[in-house]
Design a protein around this motif. Sequence first.
Motif, PDB file in Angstrom:
ATOM      1  N   UNK A   1       2.313   8.869   0.536  1.00  0.00           N
ATOM      2  CA  UNK A   1       3.684   8.370   0.635  1.00  0.00           C
ATOM      3  C   UNK A   1       3.811   6.993  -0.012  1.00  0.00           C
ATOM      4  N   UNK A   2       2.778   6.194   0.128  1.00  0.00           N
ATOM      5  CA  UNK A   2       2.764   4.856  -0.472  1.00  0.00           C
ATOM      6  C   UNK A   2       2.794   4.946  -1.998  1.00  0.00           C
TER       7      UNK A   2
ATOM      8  N   UNK B   1      -7.742  14.816  -2.579  1.00  0.00           N
ATOM      9  CA  UNK B   1      -7.763  15.128  -4.005  1.00  0.00           C
ATOM     10  C   UNK B   1      -6.406  14.866  -4.639  1.00  0.00           C
ATOM     11  N   UNK B   2      -5.333  15.131  -3.888  1.00  0.00           N
ATOM     12  CA  UNK B   2      -3.982  14.865  -4.387  1.00  0.00           C
ATOM     13  C   UNK B   2      -3.823  13.401  -4.762  1.00  0.00           C
TER      14      UNK B   2
ATOM     15  N   UNK C   1      -3.756  -0.835   6.811  1.00  0.00           N
ATOM     16  CA  UNK C   1      -4.921  -1.169   7.628  1.00  0.00           C
ATOM     17  C   UNK C   1      -6.146  -1.349   6.730  1.00  0.00           C
ATOM     18  N   UNK C   2      -7.207  -1.835   7.319  1.00  0.00           N
ATOM     19  CA  UNK C   2      -8.463  -1.987   6.588  1.00  0.00           C
ATOM     20  C   UNK C   2      -8.946  -0.637   6.054  1.00  0.00           C
ATOM     21  N   UNK C   3      -8.817   0.401   6.867  1.00  0.00           N
ATOM     22  CA  UNK C   3      -9.256   1.729   6.431  1.00  0.00           C
ATOM     23  C   UNK C   3      -8.435   2.225   5.246  1.00  0.00           C
TER      24      UNK C   3
ATOM     25  N   UNK D   1      -6.458   9.134   6.214  1.00  0.00           N
ATOM     26  CA  UNK D   1      -5.435   8.190   5.749  1.00  0.00           C
ATOM     27  C   UNK D   1      -4.660   8.690   4.534  1.00  0.00           C
ATOM     28  N   UNK D   2      -5.034   9.848   3.996  1.00  0.00           N
ATOM     29  CA  UNK D   2      -4.510  10.212   2.684  1.00  0.00           C
ATOM     30  C   UNK D   2      -3.031  10.583   2.706  1.00  0.00           C
TER      31      UNK D   2
END
Length: 248
Positions: free
Chosen positions: A223-224, A135-136, A193-195, A217-218
């Motif tokens: 961070x991205x 959600x963040x 990655x793909x995911x 992955x969140x």
Amino acid sequence: MSGHYRATGINLKRQPLGEADLLVTIFTRERGIIRAVAKGAKKARSKLGGRMDLFVVNDLLLYQGRSLDVIEQGETLHSFNHLSRDLGRLGTAQYWAEGILAEGVSGQAHPELFDLFLEHLGRIEGCAPELISGQLVHGLYRLLDVSGVAPGVATCTVSGRVLHSEAAGFSITLGGLVAAEYQKEGQAVLPLTQEQVMALQWLPQPNLPPDVLQAGVWISLERCLRRYLEFYLQRSVRSAALLEVCLG
């Protein structure tokens, strides 16, 4: 009433002003960000005291002063009580608020951004703990999107080619995803990655299904997007450090 106006506002920041008053930074639907004095709000019997807590939504009557406005009346519309009981939820709300404050929508109405912020505060208050990080990132992306500065996640920013849930890179300076064949040696590109790409491509949607929100992955994608946000704002996101600890 000359000099008076009404506004619906969300408290983003508060600080003491003298012995009894509070200086409150409020994101209003009608006027963007305003800074106003809540006189006597620190006193035990003040009618404004609890209404000035963080992320409380109020219907306000204010007087427009020369340097600072003055809050004369406040009626609470929503208080988001659960945010203050959980550091992850509170940190998420502060993270979004910091982005809004840094964009500086002072004196400028932005009702779409206000409504979206209110919507995501409600989501973070009511979601399960394992969905907070998803959600963040979703809320952060949508707030950037409605402000017109969201990174591109559907197509390659170099070629314009549609990316079909494939591994790619993320360029902060180019403003989004870069297909593998257009990544150059020495280029500042974060490999995804793909995911991770699939998760990013969900973000423009108004709602994310629970299985997407539960993806692992969140944290890395936060961070991205944080690096992207900091590049855009030319300043660090101070609330992110505490939030990173809270969300593991």
